[in-house]
Write an enzyme that holds these catalytic residues in place. Sequence first.
Site, PDB file in Angstrom:
ATOM      1  CD  GLN A   1      -2.747  -1.296   2.369  1.00 42.59           C
ATOM      2  OE1 GLN A   1      -3.265  -0.274   2.801  1.00 42.59           O
ATOM      3  NE2 GLN A   1      -3.032  -2.493   2.833  1.00 42.59           N
TER       4      GLN A   1
ATOM      5  CD  GLU B   1      -0.728  -0.532   6.372  1.00 40.93           C
ATOM      6  OE1 GLU B   1      -0.258   0.438   6.956  1.00 40.93           O
ATOM      7  OE2 GLU B   1      -0.223  -1.673   6.412  1.00 40.93           O
TER       8      GLU B   1
ATOM      9  CB  ALA C   1       5.185   7.467  11.830  1.00 42.32           C
TER      10      ALA C   1
ATOM     11  CG  PHE D   1      11.812   8.731   8.619  1.00 42.25           C
ATOM     12  CD1 PHE D   1      10.514   8.426   8.271  1.00 42.25           C
ATOM     13  CD2 PHE D   1      12.839   8.321   7.777  1.00 42.25           C
ATOM     14  CE1 PHE D   1      10.229   7.728   7.113  1.00 42.25           C
ATOM     15  CE2 PHE D   1      12.572   7.619   6.616  1.00 42.25           C
ATOM     16  CZ  PHE D   1      11.264   7.322   6.280  1.00 42.25           C
TER      17      PHE D   1
ATOM     18  CG  ASP E   1      -0.132  -6.776   8.832  1.00 40.70           C
ATOM     19  OD1 ASP E   1       0.367  -7.790   8.327  1.00 40.70           O
ATOM     20  OD2 ASP E   1       0.079  -5.622   8.401  1.00 40.70           O
TER      21      ASP E   1
ATOM     22  CG  ASP F   1       2.925  -2.116   9.401  1.00 41.24           C
ATOM     23  OD1 ASP F   1       1.919  -1.397   9.285  1.00 41.24           O
ATOM     24  OD2 ASP F   1       3.139  -3.113   8.690  1.00 41.24           O
TER      25      ASP F   1
HETATM   26  N1  LIG Z   1       8.930   5.779  11.613  1.00 40.88           N
HETATM   27  C1  LIG Z   1       9.725   5.110  10.785  1.00 40.88           C
HETATM   28  N2  LIG Z   1      11.016   5.482  10.603  1.00 40.88           N
HETATM   29  C2  LIG Z   1      11.816   4.800   9.773  1.00 40.88           C
HETATM   30  N3  LIG Z   1      11.446   3.738   9.064  1.00 40.88           N
HETATM   31  C3  LIG Z   1      10.177   3.327   9.201  1.00 40.88           C
HETATM   32  C4  LIG Z   1       9.256   3.986  10.063  1.00 40.88           C
HETATM   33  N4  LIG Z   1       8.074   3.348   9.988  1.00 40.88           N
HETATM   34  C5  LIG Z   1       8.260   2.350   9.131  1.00 40.88           C
HETATM   35  N5  LIG Z   1       9.510   2.322   8.655  1.00 40.88           N
HETATM   36  C6  LIG Z   1      10.088   1.360   7.715  1.00 40.88           C
HETATM   37  O1  LIG Z   1       9.253   1.238   6.595  1.00 40.88           O
HETATM   38  C7  LIG Z   1       8.839  -0.101   6.433  1.00 40.88           C
HETATM   39  C8  LIG Z   1       7.401  -0.089   5.953  1.00 40.88           C
HETATM   40  O2  LIG Z   1       6.588   0.541   6.874  1.00 40.88           O
HETATM   41  P1  LIG Z   1       5.237  -0.121   7.318  1.00 40.88           P
HETATM   42  O3  LIG Z   1       5.541  -1.521   7.728  1.00 40.88           O
HETATM   43  O4  LIG Z   1       4.555   0.770   8.289  1.00 40.88           O
HETATM   44  O5  LIG Z   1       4.446  -0.068   5.943  1.00 40.88           O
HETATM   45  P2  LIG Z   1       3.486  -1.140   5.326  1.00 40.88           P
HETATM   46  O6  LIG Z   1       2.892  -0.591   4.090  1.00 40.88           O
HETATM   47  O7  LIG Z   1       2.558  -1.625   6.358  1.00 40.88           O
HETATM   48  O8  LIG Z   1       4.521  -2.240   4.926  1.00 40.88           O
HETATM   49  P3  LIG Z   1       4.208  -3.730   4.709  1.00 40.88           P
HETATM   50  O9  LIG Z   1       3.215  -3.771   3.599  1.00 40.88           O
HETATM   51  O10 LIG Z   1       5.553  -4.269   4.351  1.00 40.88           O
HETATM   52  O11 LIG Z   1       3.656  -4.270   6.006  1.00 40.88           O
HETATM   53  C9  LIG Z   1       9.000  -0.744   7.815  1.00 40.88           C
HETATM   54  O12 LIG Z   1       9.277  -2.096   7.745  1.00 40.88           O
HETATM   55  C10 LIG Z   1      10.145   0.039   8.411  1.00 40.88           C
HETATM   56  O13 LIG Z   1      11.392  -0.582   8.199  1.00 40.88           O
HETATM   57 MN   LIG Z   2       1.805  -3.342   7.091  1.00 41.01          MN
END
Ligand SMILES: Nc1ncnc2c1ncn2[C@@H]1O[C@H](COP(=O)(O)OP(=O)(O)OP(=O)(O)O)[C@@H](O)[C@H]1O
Ligand SMILES: [Mn+2]
Length: 548
Positions: free
Chosen positions: A241, A278, A360, A362, A429, A449
């Site tokens: 997503q 999400e 969020a 970084f 998840d 996440d």
């Molecule tokens: N606040 C943050 N700071 C730095 N990196 C982040 C942060 N939040 C997430 N990430 C990185 O970005 C990746 C993807 O973020 P997130 O898992 O929230 O997205 P997602 O779309 O749900 O991904 P997935 O589909 O893989 O579950 C995380 O695995 C993490 O390594």
């Molecule tokens: Mn996710």
Amino acid sequence: MGLWMMFRRRWRVMLWIVFFVVIFLNALFVIDITIVNKFSGSKPSNTIAREASHLQVVRKRLNKSSSNSSSLNYIDWDPTDGAFDPAKANLNSRKRLINKEIKDRTMQAMQEENFKDEDVEDDNINIQNLDQVYGARANYSIPEVEEFVNKFQAKYQSSKYSVVSEEKYIVFLKRINALRKKGSRLPAYKHNKGSLAWERFHYGIHQYYLYDPDDVNIDGVLKDLAGNEITSVEQKEGGTQIKLIMTFENEAEALFKPMRFSREQETLPDHFYFADFERHNAEIAAFHLDKVLGFHRVPPTVGRLMNISSDIQRVADKKLAKTFFISPVGNLCFHGVCSYYCDSSHPICGHPMMVEGSLAAFLPPNDMAGRKTWRSPWKRSYSKHKKAYWEVYDDLCAKVKDKHPYNEGRRLLDVLDMSVFDFLTGNLDRHHYETFRDFGNDTFIIHLDNGRAFGKSKYDCISCLAPVRQCCMIRLSTLTKLVKFYIGPDSLSQVMRESLKSDPLNPILVEPHLDALDRRVSKILHVVNGCLKNGSSWNDVIIDDGVT
Ligand SMILES: Nc1ncnc2c1ncn2[C@@H]1O[C@H](COP(=O)(O)OP(=O)(O)OP(=O)(O)O)[C@@H](O)[C@H]1O
Ligand SMILES: [Mn+2]
């Protein structure tokens, strides 16, 4: 002879007859297959191909999420990969048995009229309405939990974990937070304090927590993310997503997840947890819940109403910029580029320009503080047809306990805390978690996440509590907080309602989701009490590892 003469005279007609018979037989064959399929329920091959490709996408997504993170060393072990099971030769037949058992059970449940989206163990809890106005027990009192809570209060009455109904939760939390150990700072920041709020946030990360709740810079980060000018936007690669990396005028960076639908919209009943959209408000609520529980393991997250034109399109990088369009009713939309939900049938649209989202803060970049990604031992199967080992067997914990890094230090109890957290938020998840490399294994785990949380307010994901139920363990400081929410005076829903008021997009959670938090507090205590009732000793179940 007569026949031969007739054939010679009418051979053309005969050929036509043969031709039609062949066509007729072929037609019969095709019709037959369709009819058989219709009644046997098997799917046409193009559906199968589509489903297979869907699963591939989900798998690809999971692989990407690991390679996508800052981690280079991806820790992955599969409880069914034989590492645990000395009788590897039996594994395949055992797996087949598991699948057959699940299939049989599902078929049986579907045949029974009352097939519902609920865990079995959840059905026979006797929940009552007490004549009390305080805590979770006001609406979700459970007789055995009442007994357990009385015992708990008596046992810890003169200790630092004492729980009394007169103390406000905020005061109680401050008292517990004060016991917290800090540990070391990230080495790269020892001589790099910085001056901006986001720099101070990075500077403030410690071995045992992501931020100090008393650090004024955390509010500063939230304020900056909510109000500062956005100077560039690019898409975060990977995942199914769309998520955007936003950079601000002061060089702060944040991960943006857009609003897809209203807060009232619950997860569609036919959607699997891995196909759910999400929710931006879930990311915001998770930050607040984590803080209220005194974990401090979720990055600061805030809501913001964005102008798609001036905040995003104007500063979007080339790749993203190509995906903007005006919808038929004149709203400005974009869809980004990603593997699954990034097309014009899944657009992010303004009304006509404005859209909500979560930001969020970084974490430090990889070259300052690398992170390691760990596969959750209780990861789900991410399949429509299979269950994970722990969903069928209850003996995973004994194996996990023997395995590094769960065999020493705080890690197992941290995973159990995460299970409590995910049960409260209803997040199925949780495939991975991360840690900072510099701190080794003696460190907290980061809960990134949380976008798929808060999807079903009437459903309690008892299986999310499997780690606690199967290990029959919980950290004392976490249990203390849950007991406190049970007896009041403040319930978790009240404390959360209050905390969420500080977010610009409040209300973040609609009432049914807040109410669910109280119900789930009672149910966690019910599970812990169940362990004691089944014969485990108090000190084996309730572990004081000094972490608060
Ligand atoms: N606040 C943050 N700071 C730095 N990196 C982040 C942060 N939040 C997430 N990430 C990185 O970005 C990746 C993807 O973020 P997130 O898992 O929230 O997205 P997602 O779309 O749900 O991904 P997935 O589909 O893989 O579950 C995380 O695995 C993490 O390594
Ligand atoms: Mn996710």
